[in-house]
Design a protein around this motif. Sequence first.
Motif, short mmCIF file in Angstrom:
data_model
loop_
_atom_site.label_atom_id
_atom_site.label_comp_id
_atom_site.label_asym_id
_atom_site.label_seq_id
_atom_site.Cartn_x
_atom_site.Cartn_y
_atom_site.Cartn_z
N ASN A 429 0.83 -1.21 0.00
CA ASN A 429 0.00 0.00 0.00
C ASN A 429 0.86 1.25 0.00
O ASN A 429 0.56 2.23 -0.69
CB ASN A 429 -0.93 0.00 1.21
N GLY A 430 1.95 1.17 0.77
CA GLY A 430 2.85 2.33 0.84
C GLY A 430 3.42 2.64 -0.53
O GLY A 430 3.39 3.78 -1.00
N VAL A 431 3.92 1.59 -1.20
CA VAL A 431 4.49 1.79 -2.53
C VAL A 431 3.42 2.29 -3.48
O VAL A 431 3.64 3.20 -4.28
CB VAL A 431 5.12 0.47 -3.05
N PHE A 432 2.24 1.69 -3.36
CA PHE A 432 1.15 2.09 -4.25
C PHE A 432 0.84 3.57 -4.12
O PHE A 432 0.66 4.27 -5.11
CB PHE A 432 -0.10 1.24 -3.95
N ARG A 433 0.80 4.05 -2.90
CA ARG A 433 0.51 5.47 -2.68
C ARG A 433 1.56 6.35 -3.35
O ARG A 433 1.24 7.31 -4.04
CB ARG A 433 0.46 5.78 -1.18
N GLU A 434 2.82 5.97 -3.16
CA GLU A 434 3.90 6.76 -3.76
C GLU A 434 3.75 6.81 -5.28
O GLU A 434 3.81 7.86 -5.90
CB GLU A 434 5.27 6.14 -3.41
N VAL A 435 3.59 5.60 -5.84
CA VAL A 435 3.54 5.49 -7.30
C VAL A 435 2.32 6.21 -7.85
O VAL A 435 2.39 6.93 -8.84
CB VAL A 435 3.55 4.00 -7.70
N HIS A 436 1.20 6.01 -7.17
CA HIS A 436 -0.03 6.64 -7.63
C HIS A 436 0.10 8.15 -7.60
O HIS A 436 -0.37 8.84 -8.51
CB HIS A 436 -1.19 6.18 -6.75
N ALA A 437 0.79 8.64 -6.60
CA ALA A 437 0.95 10.09 -6.48
C ALA A 437 1.74 10.65 -7.65
O ALA A 437 1.35 11.64 -8.27
CB ALA A 437 1.64 10.42 -5.16
N ILE A 438 2.88 9.99 -7.98
CA ILE A 438 3.67 10.57 -9.07
C ILE A 438 2.97 10.38 -10.41
O ILE A 438 3.13 11.19 -11.31
CB ILE A 438 5.13 10.03 -9.12
N LYS A 439 2.15 9.33 -10.49
CA LYS A 439 1.38 9.18 -11.73
C LYS A 439 0.43 10.37 -11.89
O LYS A 439 0.31 10.95 -12.97
CB LYS A 439 0.57 7.88 -11.72
N GLY A 440 -0.21 10.73 -10.78
CA GLY A 440 -1.12 11.87 -10.81
C GLY A 440 -0.40 13.14 -11.22
O GLY A 440 -0.90 13.92 -12.03
N GLU A 441 0.80 13.30 -10.69
CA GLU A 441 1.55 14.52 -11.03
C GLU A 441 1.93 14.53 -12.50
O GLU A 441 1.85 15.56 -13.17
CB GLU A 441 2.81 14.61 -10.16
N ALA A 442 2.38 13.36 -12.98
CA ALA A 442 2.74 13.29 -14.40
C ALA A 442 1.53 13.64 -15.24
O ALA A 442 1.63 14.40 -16.21
CB ALA A 442 3.25 11.89 -14.74
N GLY A 443 0.38 13.11 -14.83
CA GLY A 443 -0.85 13.42 -15.56
C GLY A 443 -1.15 14.90 -15.49
O GLY A 443 -1.54 15.51 -16.49
N GLY A 444 -0.94 15.46 -14.32
CA GLY A 444 -1.20 16.88 -14.14
C GLY A 444 -0.33 17.75 -15.03
O GLY A 444 -0.74 18.81 -15.50
N LEU A 445 0.88 17.28 -15.25
CA LEU A 445 1.79 18.04 -16.12
C LEU A 445 1.59 17.68 -17.59
O LEU A 445 2.37 18.09 -18.44
CB LEU A 445 3.25 17.75 -15.72
N ALA A 446 0.54 16.86 -17.85
CA ALA A 446 0.25 16.39 -19.21
C ALA A 446 1.41 15.57 -19.78
O ALA A 446 1.62 15.50 -20.98
CB ALA A 446 -0.09 17.55 -20.15
N LEU A 447 2.19 14.95 -18.88
CA LEU A 447 3.25 14.05 -19.34
C LEU A 447 2.66 12.65 -19.50
O LEU A 447 2.92 11.75 -18.71
CB LEU A 447 4.41 14.04 -18.34
N THR A 448 1.82 12.51 -20.53
CA THR A 448 1.03 11.27 -20.65
C THR A 448 1.91 10.05 -20.86
O THR A 448 1.59 8.95 -20.41
CB THR A 448 0.02 11.39 -21.80
N SER A 449 3.04 10.23 -21.58
CA SER A 449 3.91 9.08 -21.82
C SER A 449 4.48 8.56 -20.51
O SER A 449 4.52 7.35 -20.27
CB SER A 449 5.07 9.46 -22.74
N ILE A 450 4.89 9.50 -19.65
CA ILE A 450 5.45 9.10 -18.36
C ILE A 450 4.35 8.49 -17.50
O ILE A 450 4.53 7.44 -16.87
CB ILE A 450 6.10 10.30 -17.64
#
Lengths: 718, 125
Positions: A429-450
């Motif tokens: 769960n801990g890892v998932f939270r971390e990963v999910h968070a940076i995915k959200g940020e990448a999405g927020g920056l429109a870095l769809t490939s990342i």
Amino acid sequence: MKRRRHDFDLSQLLPVVVATTFAAVLTLLLTLGIQRAAQLQSASGALQLASELRSLPQYFATELTLVQRGLESRTFVGEPIEDIATARDGFDKALVRIDRDLEAAGLGSSIEIQRIRGALDAAWQRFSPQLVAIGQHKGSPYADTLAGSRLNATGRALKADVDAALAQQDTVTRDVGGALKDLAAGLQDTVGDRGRSLRSFLVIGAAVAALLLALMLYFALRSRRAAADALRAERQVADILGTVREGLFLLDRNLALGAVHSASLTRILHTEIVSGGAFEDLLRPLVPAKTLATAMKFVNLLWKEKVHEDLIDTVNPLNQIEVRFARTGGGTESRHLSFAFRRVKGGGEKGEHLLGIVTDVTDRVQIAHELEQSKAENQAQLDLVMQLLQVPGAQLQAFVRDSDMALRKSNAILKQPGREESELRAKLNGVFREVHAIKGEAGGLALTSIAARIHQLEDSLVALRDRAHIDGNDFIPIVVRLDELMSYLGGVGQFADRLAEVQPKGDTLKSIVPPLLANQVLDAGEPPLDQLLAQVVRETAAAQSKRVTLSCRGLEEIPAPYRKAAKEILVHMARNAIVHGIEPPDARQAASKSDTAAVRISFEGGAGDGYVLTVEDDGQGLPYERILDTALRKGLVSPADAARMERPAIYGLIFRPGFSTAEQVTEHAGRGVGLDAVSHAVRELGGSIGIATADGKFTRFRMKLPATGDKVAATHVA
Amino acid sequence: MNALPAHRLMIVDDSNIMRRKIERSQEIPNVEIVGTAGNGREALELHASARPTLVTMDLTMPEMDGIECVEQLVGRDPDIRILVISALADKATAIEALEKGASGFLCKPFTERQLNEALVKLIES
């Protein structure tokens, strides 16, 4: 095919014809030889008789003389007379036998022989009656008187006949003997002729027999050579079929498999091939029923004379099929097979067979697939570069720093002790939270490939989380993927650094926008700021699974010198508001708030004392205790200071460099991204940032900017 | 002295563009285009008057589709040679047309060269 079969028969027939002919000739020769031998035998018989008869005239003369002397001495003459009769009879009989032999020897029609024979007959017929007459005298020839014996009438007649016969004796001996001599000589010639002729026939016969033998030998050799050729051809066919990589087979009109097939067929189809077996049965385990039905229809088309085989290739349903074979070690293996069919042209108009060709095209398909993949990867890289260029360098660097931190933290979480199921799940769960968070940020920056890359990792985490039971080994692939992602983001980081390097140093604005992007921002094609923000909000909200409405006011009023910086600040703040400020829908419902959060952005002012840029959300407010904890842990404030700090000062901590990149701001899945960068940008513009917040209600950032040209000292406003 | 064209071609396709493309692409010297039809029914009418020996046939058309048209044309003239020209969505449909008596299949989209090669093979068959 028919013509060829005919040729074949003729060549087979030739030895038979030749042998028969030779045998007939040989038989004829032998028959003639036998005939000649019989003639030879008869001629020899006649010759023998003739030779025997030559002594008879002399015999008659002797006997007649005996009779004559007997009569003179008055002795008994019966015996010589009897001998003469016997000899005469023998002569007659011998003549009959000679005639028979002459006939048998084929001399019945020989003029010369018949002339000699005629002469013999004539001579004998002159003499023979005299001999007959001598034999016909009956009774004693003597009359006994006192003066002694004297001839009686019979005796005198007899003596007269004998004297007469003896008188002719010389003539008889000459004529009969001469005729017999001639006959013997003639027969001698005939025997020689017949003998020579017999020899000739035998010689020719032997020659013919030898020739026949030679021919038979030749044919035997030829047939052996033909057999050897056939065997060699058969071996070569076998070699070809054993070597060729394609699976080759023949089908007859009933679509039954032919007697031969290439060795590869077994390998390609992973099954034993039964000669005469149905093609349909071979195909059945490989393809779905519908494809099978279509395939059988297709193959049957090839028997239709009207259909041109080159013009139906494209409708071949077996052109490229994916099949699954059981692997020896268990499981299945996917292969791509391609079937092609060709009519086999025989002698006739229509083919008698179809040649089936199966190729394993897995490699080809894989290469094509890899090519497509690498194309997609290239496209993804290009896309990534384009996306990276859209993001301000500082933000990008901040994102890379955050991500790196999150991934390191994930690694650290994984390395923590604890092998209990519950501990493992906590790690997960801990890892998932971390990963999910940076995915959200990448999405927020429109870095769809990342974001897509991170999403893959997230997927494997979700898959693991959904398992009923997990153990430590299940984390190995996660660690590998984390590593991959880290090095990938490392590459992105290098790019971000280079992007930052190319910024001109003397830029008075010291914008966080890299020049490349700055140029783009000034492009006429740049969309209005509210549209851009709407997009950012949409993407970020979607990535965070939150529902947000954005309202913008007065953004078109932003003076030109502020536009670039305002854009970056607002994009950043809007995203932060969604990531950190706004709660997930269920939390909002629990707090009796609307599912859909509101973010308001406005730009006001221009009346002398500058402008105000406001970003407000109706989220959870800033959790000051947590902020203080974080700052304490990071050593940004001393415990003594912390005890004295008022809320406004605590809130100000979030702008401190090292705060947002150091730790999570909230328990919630999301990370602060470089608020220090925002603060820095605002100060560079000569402005200040104020925060207003209420727990569970809202957070509002007010950025005061001086009237264009003025510079106001940066202050933090409560 | 030019010999009369040995082959008379009828083009059946519901698309104007496709009909024109086939007309323009066809460049075999002894093939004469005797008419074009927009659906199966028109094709049958045209067949009665134009007596084509070769046909290019679309499959999906209004009123009467290609499959039925192939069947009827072959019923009228067993020697007629039909090239089905269609997008390859469903191989089974194409195979059905061939079972009904068409001689070959050309996949849309095609190049001029592919069309001419297919027509030559059609004449050969």
